[in-house]
Design a protein around this motif. Structure first.
Motif, mmCIF file in Angstrom:
data_model
loop_
_atom_site.group_PDB
_atom_site.id
_atom_site.type_symbol
_atom_site.label_atom_id
_atom_site.label_comp_id
_atom_site.label_asym_id
_atom_site.label_seq_id
_atom_site.Cartn_x
_atom_site.Cartn_y
_atom_site.Cartn_z
ATOM 1 N N LYS A 45 0.836 -1.213 0.000
ATOM 2 C CA LYS A 45 0.000 0.000 0.000
ATOM 3 C C LYS A 45 0.868 1.258 0.000
ATOM 4 C CE LYS A 45 -0.630 -0.309 4.978
ATOM 5 N NZ LYS A 45 -1.513 -0.412 6.099
ATOM 6 N N GLU A 88 -3.433 -1.666 -2.037
ATOM 7 C CA GLU A 88 -3.784 -2.165 -0.708
ATOM 8 C C GLU A 88 -4.604 -3.441 -0.880
ATOM 9 O OE1 GLU A 88 -5.684 0.575 1.905
ATOM 10 O OE2 GLU A 88 -5.744 -0.903 3.535
ATOM 11 N N LEU A 90 -7.156 -6.147 0.047
ATOM 12 C CA LEU A 90 -8.346 -6.084 0.896
ATOM 13 C C LEU A 90 -8.822 -7.463 1.323
ATOM 14 C CD1 LEU A 90 -10.237 -3.440 -1.280
ATOM 15 C CD2 LEU A 90 -8.856 -2.996 0.755
ATOM 16 N N ARG A 91 -8.565 -8.456 0.492
ATOM 17 C CA ARG A 91 -9.107 -9.800 0.771
ATOM 18 C C ARG A 91 -8.339 -10.836 -0.039
ATOM 19 N NH1 ARG A 91 -13.867 -12.220 2.004
ATOM 20 N NH2 ARG A 91 -14.770 -10.274 2.711
ATOM 21 N N GLU A 100 -7.841 -9.569 -3.804
ATOM 22 C CA GLU A 100 -8.606 -8.377 -4.200
ATOM 23 C C GLU A 100 -7.930 -7.162 -3.579
ATOM 24 O OE1 GLU A 100 -12.930 -10.675 -4.224
ATOM 25 O OE2 GLU A 100 -12.621 -9.003 -2.846
ATOM 26 N N THR A 101 -7.735 -6.125 -4.403
ATOM 27 C CA THR A 101 -7.075 -4.916 -3.894
ATOM 28 C C THR A 101 -7.893 -3.683 -4.284
ATOM 29 O OG1 THR A 101 -5.759 -4.209 -5.801
ATOM 30 C CG2 THR A 101 -4.899 -6.071 -4.557
ATOM 31 N N ASN A 102 -7.455 -2.533 -3.796
ATOM 32 C CA ASN A 102 -8.169 -1.295 -4.139
ATOM 33 C C ASN A 102 -7.922 -0.854 -5.581
ATOM 34 O OD1 ASN A 102 -5.500 -0.653 -3.681
ATOM 35 N ND2 ASN A 102 -5.925 1.297 -2.691
ATOM 36 N N ASP A 105 -8.022 -6.951 -9.080
ATOM 37 C CA ASP A 105 -7.669 -8.291 -8.587
ATOM 38 C C ASP A 105 -6.363 -8.776 -9.222
ATOM 39 O OD1 ASP A 105 -10.092 -7.988 -7.470
ATOM 40 O OD2 ASP A 105 -11.023 -9.760 -8.391
ATOM 41 N N LEU A 277 -5.866 -10.468 6.937
ATOM 42 C CA LEU A 277 -6.812 -10.154 5.854
ATOM 43 C C LEU A 277 -8.004 -11.101 5.895
ATOM 44 C CD1 LEU A 277 -4.258 -9.884 2.913
ATOM 45 C CD2 LEU A 277 -5.518 -7.972 3.929
#
Ligand code: FAD
Length: 441
Positions: A45, A88, A90-91, A100-102, A105, A277
Protein backbone atom coordinates in the motif's frame (compact mmCIF):
# COMPACT_ATOMS: atom_id res chain seq x y z
CA UNK A 1 13.13 -3.83 -31.79
CA UNK A 2 12.42 -1.76 -28.68
CA UNK A 3 10.12 -3.64 -26.30
CA UNK A 4 8.57 -2.61 -23.05
CA UNK A 5 9.83 -4.42 -19.95
CA UNK A 6 6.20 -4.86 -18.97
CA UNK A 7 5.66 -7.10 -21.99
CA UNK A 8 8.75 -9.16 -21.25
CA UNK A 9 7.57 -9.62 -17.64
CA UNK A 10 4.03 -10.60 -18.71
CA UNK A 11 5.33 -13.26 -21.08
CA UNK A 12 7.58 -15.01 -18.56
CA UNK A 13 6.59 -18.71 -18.51
CA UNK A 14 7.06 -19.09 -14.75
CA UNK A 15 4.72 -19.61 -11.78
CA UNK A 16 3.43 -16.28 -10.40
CA UNK A 17 4.39 -15.49 -6.82
CA UNK A 18 2.38 -12.61 -5.38
CA UNK A 19 4.08 -11.04 -2.35
CA UNK A 20 1.94 -8.78 -0.17
CA UNK A 21 4.07 -6.40 1.90
CA UNK A 22 7.58 -5.16 1.15
CA UNK A 23 8.82 -4.89 4.73
CA UNK A 24 11.80 -6.79 6.06
CA UNK A 25 10.39 -10.24 5.21
CA UNK A 26 8.85 -9.44 1.81
CA UNK A 27 11.83 -7.49 0.50
CA UNK A 28 14.37 -10.11 1.58
CA UNK A 29 12.23 -12.82 -0.05
CA UNK A 30 11.98 -10.93 -3.35
CA UNK A 31 15.66 -10.10 -3.52
CA UNK A 32 16.51 -13.79 -3.15
CA UNK A 33 14.35 -14.61 -6.19
CA UNK A 34 16.02 -12.04 -8.50
CA UNK A 35 16.68 -13.64 -11.87
CA UNK A 36 15.21 -17.00 -10.79
CA UNK A 37 12.44 -18.86 -12.65
CA UNK A 38 9.55 -17.32 -10.74
CA UNK A 39 7.44 -14.35 -11.82
CA UNK A 40 7.29 -12.14 -8.74
CA UNK A 41 4.69 -9.43 -8.14
CA UNK A 42 5.11 -7.20 -5.08
CA UNK A 43 1.97 -5.48 -3.77
CA UNK A 44 2.28 -2.83 -1.06
CA UNK A 45 0.00 0.00 0.00
CA UNK A 46 3.09 2.24 0.31
CA UNK A 47 5.58 2.90 -2.48
CA UNK A 48 8.54 2.44 -0.14
CA UNK A 49 10.16 0.11 2.34
CA UNK A 50 10.32 1.59 5.84
CA UNK A 51 13.18 0.83 8.24
CA UNK A 52 11.05 0.79 11.38
CA UNK A 53 13.87 0.48 13.96
CA UNK A 54 14.90 4.08 13.16
CA UNK A 55 11.40 5.57 13.07
CA UNK A 56 11.89 7.04 16.52
CA UNK A 57 14.84 9.05 15.16
CA UNK A 58 12.58 10.60 12.52
CA UNK A 59 10.01 11.29 15.24
CA UNK A 60 12.64 13.08 17.34
CA UNK A 61 14.19 15.11 14.51
CA UNK A 62 17.52 13.26 14.31
CA UNK A 63 16.93 11.83 10.83
CA UNK A 64 14.94 12.94 7.81
CA UNK A 65 12.12 10.70 6.61
CA UNK A 66 13.85 9.93 3.31
CA UNK A 67 16.90 8.42 5.00
CA UNK A 68 14.96 5.47 6.45
CA UNK A 69 12.71 4.80 3.45
CA UNK A 70 13.61 3.16 0.14
CA UNK A 71 11.36 3.18 -2.96
CA UNK A 72 10.31 -0.34 -3.98
CA UNK A 73 10.92 0.47 -7.62
CA UNK A 74 14.63 0.95 -6.91
CA UNK A 75 14.73 -2.70 -5.78
CA UNK A 76 12.19 -4.24 -8.13
CA UNK A 77 12.92 -2.10 -11.25
CA UNK A 78 16.22 -3.76 -12.18
CA UNK A 79 14.83 -7.29 -11.57
CA UNK A 80 13.72 -8.77 -14.94
CA UNK A 81 11.34 -11.24 -13.28
CA UNK A 82 9.67 -8.84 -10.83
CA UNK A 83 7.07 -6.08 -10.88
CA UNK A 84 5.55 -3.76 -8.30
CA UNK A 85 2.02 -2.42 -7.92
CA UNK A 86 1.08 0.11 -5.28
CA UNK A 87 -2.07 -1.56 -4.01
CA UNK A 88 -3.78 -2.16 -0.71
CA UNK A 89 -4.83 -5.79 -0.49
CA UNK A 90 -8.35 -6.08 0.90
CA UNK A 91 -9.11 -9.80 0.77
CA UNK A 92 -7.72 -13.18 -0.26
CA UNK A 93 -9.93 -15.54 -2.23
CA UNK A 94 -7.99 -18.82 -1.92
CA UNK A 95 -10.53 -20.94 -3.82
CA UNK A 96 -10.00 -18.71 -6.91
CA UNK A 97 -6.30 -18.11 -6.16
CA UNK A 98 -6.76 -14.33 -6.28
CA UNK A 99 -6.19 -11.31 -4.08
CA UNK A 100 -8.61 -8.38 -4.20
CA UNK A 101 -7.08 -4.92 -3.89
CA UNK A 102 -8.17 -1.30 -4.14
CA UNK A 103 -6.81 -1.22 -7.72
CA UNK A 104 -8.18 -4.54 -8.98
CA UNK A 105 -7.67 -8.29 -8.59
CA UNK A 106 -4.41 -10.22 -9.04
CA UNK A 107 -4.08 -13.97 -9.67
CA UNK A 108 -1.39 -16.04 -8.00
CA UNK A 109 0.09 -19.52 -8.12
CA UNK A 110 1.86 -18.94 -4.81
CA UNK A 111 0.86 -16.24 -2.31
CA UNK A 112 3.28 -14.87 0.27
CA UNK A 113 1.82 -12.62 2.97
CA UNK A 114 4.26 -10.36 4.81
CA UNK A 115 1.89 -7.67 6.07
CA UNK A 116 3.67 -6.83 9.33
CA UNK A 117 1.90 -5.60 12.43
CA UNK A 118 -0.06 -2.66 13.73
CA UNK A 119 -0.43 -1.00 17.13
CA UNK A 120 -2.26 -3.08 19.72
CA UNK A 121 -4.40 -1.03 22.10
CA UNK A 122 -5.64 -4.23 23.80
CA UNK A 123 -9.25 -3.19 23.27
CA UNK A 124 -8.85 0.26 24.87
CA UNK A 125 -10.90 2.30 22.37
CA UNK A 126 -10.41 5.61 24.16
CA UNK A 127 -6.66 5.33 23.96
CA UNK A 128 -6.88 4.24 20.32
CA UNK A 129 -8.71 7.54 19.69
CA UNK A 130 -6.33 9.88 21.48
CA UNK A 131 -2.88 8.29 21.50
CA UNK A 132 -0.25 8.79 18.81
CA UNK A 133 1.40 5.75 17.23
CA UNK A 134 4.79 4.99 15.73
CA UNK A 135 4.47 2.39 12.99
CA UNK A 136 4.98 4.42 9.80
CA UNK A 137 6.94 7.39 8.48
CA UNK A 138 3.84 9.59 8.44
CA UNK A 139 3.15 8.78 12.10
CA UNK A 140 6.78 9.59 12.95
CA UNK A 141 6.38 12.97 11.20
CA UNK A 142 3.19 13.57 13.21
CA UNK A 143 5.09 13.04 16.46
CA UNK A 144 7.89 15.34 15.27
CA UNK A 145 5.45 18.11 14.38
CA UNK A 146 3.50 17.57 17.59
CA UNK A 147 6.37 18.04 20.02
CA UNK A 148 7.71 21.04 18.10
CA UNK A 149 4.22 22.59 18.03
CA UNK A 150 3.85 21.98 21.78
CA UNK A 151 7.17 23.77 22.42
CA UNK A 152 6.06 26.78 20.35
CA UNK A 153 2.64 26.79 21.91
CA UNK A 154 4.01 26.62 25.47
CA UNK A 155 5.82 29.93 24.88
CA UNK A 156 2.59 31.82 24.27
CA UNK A 157 0.45 30.30 27.00
CA UNK A 158 -0.28 32.32 30.14
CA UNK A 159 -1.76 29.71 32.49
CA UNK A 160 0.91 27.56 34.17
CA UNK A 161 -1.34 24.49 34.17
CA UNK A 162 -1.82 24.79 30.37
CA UNK A 163 1.89 25.25 29.86
CA UNK A 164 2.76 22.20 31.96
CA UNK A 165 0.21 20.08 30.11
CA UNK A 166 1.84 21.13 26.83
CA UNK A 167 5.25 20.06 28.00
CA UNK A 168 4.18 16.79 29.60
CA UNK A 169 5.01 13.95 27.19
CA UNK A 170 3.67 10.53 28.14
CA UNK A 171 4.93 7.34 26.51
CA UNK A 172 3.02 4.15 27.21
CA UNK A 173 5.11 0.97 26.95
CA UNK A 174 8.71 0.61 28.11
CA UNK A 175 9.82 -1.86 25.44
CA UNK A 176 12.61 -0.86 23.00
CA UNK A 177 10.45 1.70 21.13
CA UNK A 178 9.21 3.43 24.31
CA UNK A 179 12.63 3.48 25.91
CA UNK A 180 14.33 4.80 22.77
CA UNK A 181 11.72 7.53 22.30
CA UNK A 182 11.91 8.60 25.95
CA UNK A 183 15.71 8.79 25.82
CA UNK A 184 15.67 10.82 22.60
CA UNK A 185 13.09 13.29 23.95
CA UNK A 186 15.16 13.68 27.13
CA UNK A 187 18.19 14.59 25.03
CA UNK A 188 16.11 17.16 23.17
CA UNK A 189 15.15 18.72 26.50
CA UNK A 190 18.83 18.82 27.52
CA UNK A 191 20.04 20.38 24.27
CA UNK A 192 17.38 22.02 22.11
CA UNK A 193 14.98 23.22 24.80
CA UNK A 194 17.71 24.48 27.09
CA UNK A 195 19.69 26.32 24.38
CA UNK A 196 17.06 27.51 21.94
CA UNK A 197 13.93 28.07 24.02
CA UNK A 198 15.69 30.08 26.68
CA UNK A 199 12.60 32.05 27.74
CA UNK A 200 11.25 28.81 29.16
CA UNK A 201 12.74 26.65 31.94
CA UNK A 202 13.65 23.33 30.31
CA UNK A 203 12.82 21.55 33.60
CA UNK A 204 9.15 22.23 32.86
CA UNK A 205 9.25 19.53 30.22
CA UNK A 206 8.40 16.13 31.69
CA UNK A 207 8.90 12.79 29.98
CA UNK A 208 6.88 10.06 31.66
CA UNK A 209 7.34 6.41 30.68
CA UNK A 210 4.57 4.08 31.86
CA UNK A 211 4.54 0.27 31.78
CA UNK A 212 2.47 -2.43 33.46
CA UNK A 213 5.60 -4.56 33.93
CA UNK A 214 7.91 -4.23 36.91
CA UNK A 215 10.94 -3.37 34.76
CA UNK A 216 11.76 -1.58 31.52
CA UNK A 217 12.80 -3.71 28.49
CA UNK A 218 11.03 -6.78 29.93
CA UNK A 219 12.16 -8.97 27.00
CA UNK A 220 15.84 -8.21 27.73
CA UNK A 221 18.08 -9.67 30.47
CA UNK A 222 17.68 -8.27 33.98
CA UNK A 223 21.13 -6.70 33.72
CA UNK A 224 20.21 -4.81 30.54
CA UNK A 225 16.89 -3.72 32.07
CA UNK A 226 18.75 -2.37 35.11
CA UNK A 227 21.27 -0.56 32.89
CA UNK A 228 18.51 0.95 30.76
CA UNK A 229 16.63 2.09 33.87
CA UNK A 230 19.78 3.73 35.22
CA UNK A 231 20.37 5.56 31.92
CA UNK A 232 16.77 6.76 31.80
CA UNK A 233 17.01 8.10 35.34
CA UNK A 234 20.26 9.88 34.48
CA UNK A 235 18.32 11.60 31.70
CA UNK A 236 15.51 12.49 34.17
CA UNK A 237 12.88 10.36 32.49
CA UNK A 238 10.12 9.64 35.04
CA UNK A 239 9.35 5.94 35.24
CA UNK A 240 5.93 4.67 36.27
CA UNK A 241 6.23 0.88 36.40
CA UNK A 242 3.56 -1.63 37.48
CA UNK A 243 0.98 0.88 36.25
CA UNK A 244 -1.62 0.52 33.54
CA UNK A 245 -3.24 3.32 31.52
CA UNK A 246 -7.01 2.87 31.75
CA UNK A 247 -8.49 5.81 29.84
CA UNK A 248 -7.72 9.19 28.40
CA UNK A 249 -8.95 12.16 26.43
CA UNK A 250 -7.52 15.23 24.70
CA UNK A 251 -5.85 16.61 27.84
CA UNK A 252 -5.31 13.86 30.41
CA UNK A 253 -4.99 10.13 31.07
CA UNK A 254 -6.01 8.05 34.08
CA UNK A 255 -4.10 5.10 35.52
CA UNK A 256 -5.29 1.93 37.24
CA UNK A 257 -4.43 3.33 40.69
CA UNK A 258 -6.97 6.12 40.08
CA UNK A 259 -4.35 8.84 39.57
CA UNK A 260 -4.45 11.17 36.55
CA UNK A 261 -1.80 12.88 34.43
CA UNK A 262 -2.47 16.09 32.52
CA UNK A 263 -0.97 15.89 29.05
CA UNK A 264 -1.62 16.84 25.45
CA UNK A 265 0.68 14.14 24.05
CA UNK A 266 0.41 10.42 24.66
CA UNK A 267 2.44 8.07 22.48
CA UNK A 268 1.35 4.43 22.59
CA UNK A 269 4.23 1.96 22.25
CA UNK A 270 2.73 -0.78 24.38
CA UNK A 271 2.22 -3.60 21.91
CA UNK A 272 1.62 -4.81 18.37
CA UNK A 273 -0.71 -7.25 16.64
CA UNK A 274 -0.47 -8.80 13.19
CA UNK A 275 -2.21 -7.24 10.17
CA UNK A 276 -4.49 -9.97 8.87
CA UNK A 277 -6.81 -10.15 5.85
CA UNK A 278 -10.31 -11.57 5.37
CA UNK A 279 -10.37 -14.89 3.53
CA UNK A 280 -7.90 -17.06 5.43
CA UNK A 281 -9.75 -17.43 8.72
CA UNK A 282 -9.04 -21.16 9.07
CA UNK A 283 -5.33 -20.42 9.46
CA UNK A 284 -5.74 -17.53 11.88
CA UNK A 285 -4.82 -17.58 15.57
CA UNK A 286 -7.33 -14.92 16.60
CA UNK A 287 -5.99 -14.10 20.04
CA UNK A 288 -2.41 -13.68 18.76
CA UNK A 289 -3.62 -11.90 15.59
CA UNK A 290 -1.15 -13.99 13.55
CA UNK A 291 -1.38 -16.80 10.99
CA UNK A 292 -0.43 -20.26 12.25
CA UNK A 293 2.32 -21.54 9.96
CA UNK A 294 4.36 -24.74 9.82
CA UNK A 295 8.15 -24.82 9.81
CA UNK A 296 8.04 -24.20 6.02
CA UNK A 297 5.99 -20.98 6.51
CA UNK A 298 2.82 -22.44 4.91
CA UNK A 299 -0.38 -21.19 6.57
CA UNK A 300 -2.32 -23.94 8.35
CA UNK A 301 -4.83 -25.48 5.89
CA UNK A 302 -3.21 -24.06 2.73
CA UNK A 303 -0.30 -25.42 0.66
CA UNK A 304 0.14 -22.42 -1.65
CA UNK A 305 -0.24 -19.54 0.84
CA UNK A 306 2.65 -18.58 3.11
CA UNK A 307 3.07 -16.05 5.93
CA UNK A 308 6.34 -14.40 6.97
CA UNK A 309 7.57 -12.06 9.70
CA UNK A 310 5.37 -10.37 12.27
CA UNK A 311 2.15 -12.01 11.05
CA UNK A 312 3.49 -15.57 11.20
CA UNK A 313 3.06 -17.70 14.30
CA UNK A 314 5.54 -20.53 13.94
CA UNK A 315 6.28 -22.88 16.79
CA UNK A 316 9.79 -24.19 17.29
CA UNK A 317 10.95 -26.22 20.30
CA UNK A 318 12.85 -23.15 21.55
CA UNK A 319 9.88 -20.84 20.76
CA UNK A 320 6.71 -22.71 21.81
CA UNK A 321 4.64 -19.51 21.58
CA UNK A 322 6.12 -18.31 18.31
CA UNK A 323 9.07 -16.07 17.50
CA UNK A 324 9.45 -12.49 18.71
CA UNK A 325 8.04 -9.91 16.27
CA UNK A 326 11.41 -8.45 15.26
CA UNK A 327 13.21 -7.67 12.01
CA UNK A 328 15.76 -10.49 12.26
CA UNK A 329 13.01 -13.14 12.36
CA UNK A 330 11.31 -11.54 9.34
CA UNK A 331 14.55 -11.37 7.33
CA UNK A 332 15.53 -14.96 8.13
CA UNK A 333 12.05 -16.27 7.27
CA UNK A 334 12.00 -14.36 3.95
CA UNK A 335 15.40 -15.73 2.99
CA UNK A 336 14.45 -19.24 4.07
CA UNK A 337 11.20 -19.42 2.10
CA UNK A 338 12.93 -18.21 -1.09
CA UNK A 339 15.59 -20.87 -0.57
CA UNK A 340 12.91 -23.57 -0.16
CA UNK A 341 10.97 -22.44 -3.26
CA UNK A 342 14.18 -22.76 -5.28
CA UNK A 343 14.78 -26.22 -3.81
CA UNK A 344 11.22 -27.18 -4.78
CA UNK A 345 12.01 -26.35 -8.43
CA UNK A 346 14.93 -28.76 -8.27
CA UNK A 347 12.70 -31.39 -6.62
CA UNK A 348 14.92 -31.29 -3.53
CA UNK A 349 13.55 -31.89 -0.01
CA UNK A 350 12.48 -28.73 1.82
CA UNK A 351 14.39 -27.60 4.90
CA UNK A 352 12.47 -26.64 8.08
CA UNK A 353 13.08 -23.13 9.45
CA UNK A 354 15.18 -22.59 12.60
CA UNK A 355 15.61 -19.11 14.04
CA UNK A 356 19.15 -17.95 14.82
CA UNK A 357 18.86 -15.34 17.56
CA UNK A 358 21.62 -12.80 17.05
CA UNK A 359 20.74 -10.80 20.17
CA UNK A 360 18.78 -7.70 21.14
CA UNK A 361 19.81 -4.10 21.52
CA UNK A 362 18.29 -0.76 22.46
CA UNK A 363 19.73 2.73 22.60
CA UNK A 364 18.78 5.22 25.29
CA UNK A 365 21.01 8.15 24.44
CA UNK A 366 24.49 9.36 23.63
CA UNK A 367 26.87 6.54 24.65
CA UNK A 368 24.01 4.86 26.47
CA UNK A 369 22.80 1.58 24.97
CA UNK A 370 22.26 -2.01 26.06
CA UNK A 371 23.07 -5.22 24.21
CA UNK A 372 22.12 -8.85 24.98
CA UNK A 373 24.05 -11.42 22.95
CA UNK A 374 23.71 -15.02 24.04
CA UNK A 375 25.01 -15.15 27.60
CA UNK A 376 26.58 -11.68 27.29
CA UNK A 377 24.89 -8.48 28.43
CA UNK A 378 26.65 -5.15 28.32
CA UNK A 379 25.93 -1.44 28.10
CA UNK A 380 27.62 1.95 27.63
CA UNK A 381 29.79 3.22 24.77
CA UNK A 382 30.66 -0.18 23.26
CA UNK A 383 26.97 -1.14 23.13
CA UNK A 384 26.13 2.28 21.62
CA UNK A 385 28.75 1.91 18.86
CA UNK A 386 27.57 -1.61 18.16
CA UNK A 387 23.95 -0.46 17.95
CA UNK A 388 24.93 2.21 15.39
CA UNK A 389 27.00 -0.18 13.25
CA UNK A 390 24.30 -2.86 13.16
CA UNK A 391 21.56 -0.38 12.25
CA UNK A 392 23.55 1.36 9.53
CA UNK A 393 24.54 -2.00 8.02
CA UNK A 394 20.90 -3.13 7.85
CA UNK A 395 19.56 0.02 6.15
CA UNK A 396 18.47 -0.46 2.56
CA UNK A 397 20.49 1.57 0.03
CA UNK A 398 24.00 3.06 0.08
CA UNK A 399 22.69 6.64 0.08
CA UNK A 400 20.61 6.02 3.19
CA UNK A 401 23.58 4.49 5.00
CA UNK A 402 25.80 7.46 4.08
CA UNK A 403 23.16 10.07 5.04
CA UNK A 404 22.41 8.39 8.38
CA UNK A 405 26.11 8.13 9.25
CA UNK A 406 26.65 11.79 8.35
CA UNK A 407 23.63 12.89 10.41
CA UNK A 408 24.75 10.92 13.45
CA UNK A 409 28.29 12.27 13.15
CA UNK A 410 26.98 15.83 12.86
CA UNK A 411 24.61 15.38 15.79
CA UNK A 412 27.36 13.89 17.94
CA UNK A 413 29.69 16.83 17.28
CA UNK A 414 27.12 19.65 17.30
CA UNK A 415 24.74 18.34 20.04
CA UNK A 416 21.85 19.34 17.79
CA UNK A 417 18.80 17.64 16.33
CA UNK A 418 18.83 19.63 13.12
CA UNK A 419 15.71 18.42 11.31
CA UNK A 420 13.26 20.47 13.34
CA UNK A 421 10.96 21.80 10.63
CA UNK A 422 7.20 21.82 11.01
CA UNK A 423 6.50 21.24 7.32
CA UNK A 424 3.25 19.39 7.84
CA UNK A 425 1.54 20.65 11.03
CA UNK A 426 -0.02 17.93 13.12
CA UNK A 427 -3.76 18.43 13.53
CA UNK A 428 -5.33 16.34 16.27
CA UNK A 429 -8.58 14.52 15.66
CA UNK A 430 -11.45 16.90 16.41
CA UNK A 431 -9.19 19.99 16.22
CA UNK A 432 -9.97 22.47 13.46
CA UNK A 433 -6.58 24.18 13.32
CA UNK A 434 -3.06 23.12 14.15
CA UNK A 435 -2.23 23.78 17.80
CA UNK A 436 0.61 26.34 17.49
CA UNK A 437 -1.74 28.94 16.10
CA UNK A 438 -4.28 28.61 18.93
CA UNK A 439 -2.54 31.03 21.25
CA UNK A 440 -4.34 32.05 24.45
CA UNK A 441 -5.46 35.69 24.73
C1 FAD B 1 9.08 1.81 16.10
C2 FAD B 1 9.59 0.40 15.86
C3 FAD B 1 10.88 0.06 16.24
C4 FAD B 1 11.35 -1.24 16.03
N1 FAD B 1 12.63 -1.54 16.39
C5 FAD B 1 13.14 -2.76 16.11
C6 FAD B 1 14.50 -3.07 16.39
O1 FAD B 1 15.25 -2.23 16.91
N2 FAD B 1 14.95 -4.30 16.07
C7 FAD B 1 14.13 -5.25 15.48
O2 FAD B 1 14.61 -6.35 15.18
N3 FAD B 1 12.86 -5.00 15.22
C8 FAD B 1 12.33 -3.78 15.51
N4 FAD B 1 11.01 -3.50 15.24
C9 FAD B 1 10.16 -4.57 14.70
C10 FAD B 1 10.39 -4.76 13.22
O3 FAD B 1 10.37 -3.53 12.54
C11 FAD B 1 9.32 -5.70 12.68
O4 FAD B 1 9.43 -6.92 13.37
C12 FAD B 1 9.51 -5.93 11.19
O5 FAD B 1 9.29 -4.72 10.48
C13 FAD B 1 8.55 -7.00 10.68
O6 FAD B 1 8.79 -7.18 9.33
P1 FAD B 1 7.62 -7.64 8.38
O7 FAD B 1 8.24 -7.83 7.04
O8 FAD B 1 6.87 -8.76 9.00
O9 FAD B 1 6.60 -6.41 8.33
P2 FAD B 1 6.84 -4.86 8.01
O10 FAD B 1 8.28 -4.52 7.96
O11 FAD B 1 5.98 -4.12 8.97
O12 FAD B 1 6.25 -4.69 6.54
C14 FAD B 1 4.89 -4.87 6.26
C15 FAD B 1 4.58 -4.26 4.90
O13 FAD B 1 3.25 -4.64 4.53
C16 FAD B 1 2.59 -3.54 3.95
N5 FAD B 1 1.14 -3.75 4.12
C17 FAD B 1 0.45 -3.88 5.28
N6 FAD B 1 -0.85 -4.10 5.04
C18 FAD B 1 -1.00 -4.12 3.68
C19 FAD B 1 -2.10 -4.33 2.81
N7 FAD B 1 -3.33 -4.59 3.27
N8 FAD B 1 -1.89 -4.28 1.49
C20 FAD B 1 -0.65 -4.04 1.00
N9 FAD B 1 0.44 -3.85 1.77
C21 FAD B 1 0.27 -3.90 3.09
C22 FAD B 1 3.13 -2.35 4.72
O14 FAD B 1 2.97 -1.15 3.98
C23 FAD B 1 4.60 -2.73 4.90
O15 FAD B 1 5.40 -2.26 3.84
C24 FAD B 1 10.51 -2.21 15.43
C25 FAD B 1 9.21 -1.87 15.06
C26 FAD B 1 8.75 -0.57 15.26
C27 FAD B 1 7.36 -0.20 14.83
Amino acid sequence: MWTLDKHRYDKLPYPTVVVVGGGFAGLEFIQRLAGKPYKVLLLDKQNHHCFQPLLYQVATASLGADSIGHPFRRTVGPMPNAAFRMAEVLRVVPERKRVETNVGDFAYDILVLALGSTTNFFGNRQMAEVAMQLKSISQALDIRSDFLQEFERALVLKEESDLKRCLNFVIVGAGPTGVELAGALAEIRRTVLRNEYREMASELMRIVLIDSNERVLKSFSEKSSANAERYLKQLHVELMLNKRVMSGDEDHITLDDGSALDTNTVIWAAGVKGVTLPGLETGLHERAGRYIVDRFSAIHGFNDVYALGDIALMEEPAYPRGHPQVATVAIQQGRHLAHNLLRALEKKALVPFSYRDKGSMAVIGRRKAVVDMGRWSFGGTVAWLMWMLVHVAQLVGFRNRAVVLFNWGWKYLSWRNTIRLIVRPYVRKGTAVARPFVAQE
